[in-house]
Design a protein around this motif. Sequence first.
Motif, PDB file in Angstrom:
ATOM      1  N   GLY A   1      -4.654   8.512   9.202  1.00  0.00           N
ATOM      2  CA  GLY A   1      -5.776   7.698   8.766  1.00  0.00           C
ATOM      3  C   GLY A   1      -5.651   6.257   9.237  1.00  0.00           C
ATOM      4  N   THR A   2      -6.669   5.498   8.949  1.00  0.00           N
ATOM      5  CA  THR A   2      -6.682   4.081   9.283  1.00  0.00           C
ATOM      6  C   THR A   2      -5.894   3.319   8.227  1.00  0.00           C
ATOM      7  OG1 THR A   2      -8.863   4.337  10.270  1.00  0.00           O
ATOM      8  CG2 THR A   2      -8.172   2.092   9.712  1.00  0.00           C
ATOM      9  N   PRO A   3      -4.915   2.523   8.656  1.00  0.00           N
ATOM     10  CA  PRO A   3      -4.150   1.745   7.665  1.00  0.00           C
ATOM     11  C   PRO A   3      -5.025   0.682   7.016  1.00  0.00           C
ATOM     12  CG  PRO A   3      -3.474   1.197   9.891  1.00  0.00           C
ATOM     13  CD  PRO A   3      -4.455   2.300  10.004  1.00  0.00           C
ATOM     14  N   GLU A   4      -4.756   0.421   5.756  1.00  0.00           N
ATOM     15  CA  GLU A   4      -5.507  -0.607   5.038  1.00  0.00           C
ATOM     16  C   GLU A   4      -4.555  -1.432   4.186  1.00  0.00           C
ATOM     17  OE1 GLU A   4      -7.095   1.702   1.126  1.00  0.00           O
ATOM     18  OE2 GLU A   4      -8.007   2.326   3.020  1.00  0.00           O
ATOM     19  N   PRO A   5      -4.790  -2.736   4.114  1.00  0.00           N
ATOM     20  CA  PRO A   5      -3.938  -3.568   3.252  1.00  0.00           C
ATOM     21  C   PRO A   5      -4.276  -3.323   1.783  1.00  0.00           C
ATOM     22  CG  PRO A   5      -5.614  -4.909   4.348  1.00  0.00           C
ATOM     23  CD  PRO A   5      -5.780  -3.510   4.852  1.00  0.00           C
ATOM     24  N   VAL A   6      -3.238  -3.231   0.959  1.00  0.00           N
ATOM     25  CA  VAL A   6      -3.402  -3.066  -0.489  1.00  0.00           C
ATOM     26  C   VAL A   6      -2.326  -3.897  -1.180  1.00  0.00           C
ATOM     27  CG1 VAL A   6      -4.414  -0.751  -0.364  1.00  0.00           C
ATOM     28  CG2 VAL A   6      -1.952  -0.992  -0.591  1.00  0.00           C
ATOM     29  N   GLU A   7      -2.607  -4.285  -2.403  1.00  0.00           N
ATOM     30  CA  GLU A   7      -1.587  -4.952  -3.207  1.00  0.00           C
ATOM     31  C   GLU A   7      -1.188  -4.014  -4.331  1.00  0.00           C
ATOM     32  OE1 GLU A   7      -1.064  -8.909  -5.879  1.00  0.00           O
ATOM     33  OE2 GLU A   7      -1.842  -9.142  -3.855  1.00  0.00           O
ATOM     34  N   VAL A   8       0.118  -3.803  -4.472  1.00  0.00           N
ATOM     35  CA  VAL A   8       0.636  -2.931  -5.524  1.00  0.00           C
ATOM     36  C   VAL A   8       1.742  -3.692  -6.235  1.00  0.00           C
ATOM     37  CG1 VAL A   8       1.721  -0.725  -6.072  1.00  0.00           C
ATOM     38  CG2 VAL A   8       0.145  -0.873  -4.136  1.00  0.00           C
ATOM     39  N   GLY A   9       1.587  -3.900  -7.525  1.00  0.00           N
ATOM     40  CA  GLY A   9       2.614  -4.570  -8.309  1.00  0.00           C
ATOM     41  C   GLY A   9       2.964  -5.959  -7.795  1.00  0.00           C
ATOM     42  N   GLY A  10       2.001  -6.668  -7.220  1.00  0.00           N
ATOM     43  CA  GLY A  10       2.239  -8.012  -6.710  1.00  0.00           C
ATOM     44  C   GLY A  10       2.830  -8.072  -5.308  1.00  0.00           C
ATOM     45  N   THR A  11       2.998  -6.922  -4.657  1.00  0.00           N
ATOM     46  CA  THR A  11       3.530  -6.871  -3.294  1.00  0.00           C
ATOM     47  C   THR A  11       2.435  -6.401  -2.344  1.00  0.00           C
ATOM     48  OG1 THR A  11       5.763  -6.390  -4.092  1.00  0.00           O
ATOM     49  CG2 THR A  11       5.292  -5.832  -1.793  1.00  0.00           C
ATOM     50  N   SER A  12       2.335  -7.044  -1.195  1.00  0.00           N
ATOM     51  CA  SER A  12       1.367  -6.642  -0.171  1.00  0.00           C
ATOM     52  C   SER A  12       1.927  -5.487   0.640  1.00  0.00           C
ATOM     53  CB  SER A  12       1.053  -7.821   0.753  1.00  0.00           C
ATOM     54  OG  SER A  12       0.399  -8.842   0.032  1.00  0.00           O
ATOM     55  N   PHE A  13       1.221  -4.386   0.618  1.00  0.00           N
ATOM     56  CA  PHE A  13       1.589  -3.191   1.373  1.00  0.00           C
ATOM     57  C   PHE A  13       0.477  -2.881   2.381  1.00  0.00           C
ATOM     58  CE2 PHE A  13       4.120  -2.407  -2.442  1.00  0.00           C
ATOM     59  CZ  PHE A  13       5.242  -1.752  -1.966  1.00  0.00           C
ATOM     60  N   HIS A  14       0.780  -1.997   3.303  1.00  0.00           N
ATOM     61  CA  HIS A  14      -0.223  -1.329   4.117  1.00  0.00           C
ATOM     62  C   HIS A  14      -0.165   0.132   3.718  1.00  0.00           C
ATOM     63  CE1 HIS A  14      -0.395  -5.007   6.410  1.00  0.00           C
ATOM     64  NE2 HIS A  14      -1.524  -4.548   6.895  1.00  0.00           N
ATOM     65  N   ARG A  15      -1.339   0.718   3.483  1.00  0.00           N
ATOM     66  CA  ARG A  15      -1.446   2.100   3.026  1.00  0.00           C
ATOM     67  C   ARG A  15      -2.037   2.944   4.147  1.00  0.00           C
ATOM     68  NH1 ARG A  15      -4.983   5.802   0.963  1.00  0.00           N
ATOM     69  NH2 ARG A  15      -4.403   6.900  -0.932  1.00  0.00           N
ATOM     70  N   CYS A  16      -1.461   4.132   4.343  1.00  0.00           N
ATOM     71  CA  CYS A  16      -1.968   5.033   5.371  1.00  0.00           C
ATOM     72  C   CYS A  16      -1.772   6.464   4.908  1.00  0.00           C
ATOM     73  CB  CYS A  16      -1.232   4.788   6.691  1.00  0.00           C
ATOM     74  SG  CYS A  16      -1.892   5.745   8.066  1.00  0.00           S
ATOM     75  N   GLU A  17      -2.801   7.293   5.096  1.00  0.00           N
ATOM     76  CA  GLU A  17      -2.717   8.710   4.767  1.00  0.00           C
ATOM     77  C   GLU A  17      -2.525   9.513   6.043  1.00  0.00           C
ATOM     78  OE1 GLU A  17      -5.559  11.197   2.368  1.00  0.00           O
ATOM     79  OE2 GLU A  17      -5.510   9.401   1.090  1.00  0.00           O
ATOM     80  N   VAL A  18      -1.659  10.506   5.981  1.00  0.00           N
ATOM     81  CA  VAL A  18      -1.463  11.424   7.102  1.00  0.00           C
ATOM     82  C   VAL A  18      -1.507  12.850   6.571  1.00  0.00           C
ATOM     83  CG1 VAL A  18      -0.052   9.770   8.393  1.00  0.00           C
ATOM     84  CG2 VAL A  18       1.077  11.473   6.960  1.00  0.00           C
ATOM     85  N   SER A  19      -1.792  13.782   7.471  1.00  0.00           N
ATOM     86  CA  SER A  19      -1.777  15.192   7.073  1.00  0.00           C
ATOM     87  C   SER A  19      -1.429  16.048   8.286  1.00  0.00           C
ATOM     88  CB  SER A  19      -3.129  15.606   6.483  1.00  0.00           C
ATOM     89  OG  SER A  19      -4.149  15.456   7.443  1.00  0.00           O
ATOM     90  N   TRP A  20      -0.968  17.257   8.009  1.00  0.00           N
ATOM     91  CA  TRP A  20      -0.636  18.239   9.037  1.00  0.00           C
ATOM     92  C   TRP A  20      -0.453  19.580   8.340  1.00  0.00           C
ATOM     93  CZ3 TRP A  20       2.923  15.038   6.835  1.00  0.00           C
ATOM     94  CH2 TRP A  20       4.080  15.632   6.305  1.00  0.00           C
TER      95      TRP A  20
END
Length: 158
Positions: free
Chosen positions: A83-102
Amino acid sequence: MSTLTFPSERFPAPPSVSLDIPEDWEPVSVPAVALAARETGEHTEFTPNVIVRVGTRPGLDQPADALMELAGSLEGRPNATIGTPEPVEVGGTSFHRCEVSWSDPRGVAITQVHLFAGLPREDGLQDFVHVTGSVGGSSAEADLPQVEKILDSVSVTR
């Protein structure tokens, strides 16, 4: 002769990571993984799980570098998508979120949600936190909200 020490100011300890798991999940020990948990019930196809890896990366690495490595790990797997990565904030930390499948060798569809965070250090490196939640098989759609709730509970401290 000099003595080097870990952890120390020159060689800091990695960040601490915590997450909240439901009562029907259990902690598990996995090589090269800082923290891991899985659902405890009977599973014929796939057991939902979450793992946390912590390490260091070059200071100039970007989330795209980690995503390229993730894409490389999917090469040759049937029905692989990233998937397309997207910036997210979790628990005060900046992450990049990405979904993959196979599909695994048995044809079971696997979905993973990845969270990547690079935390700059003064020595030109960055502490790198990689959290992965995995679901699969016929219960994947039903299991995904619970795994995402665990991912939403991630807390990183230094």
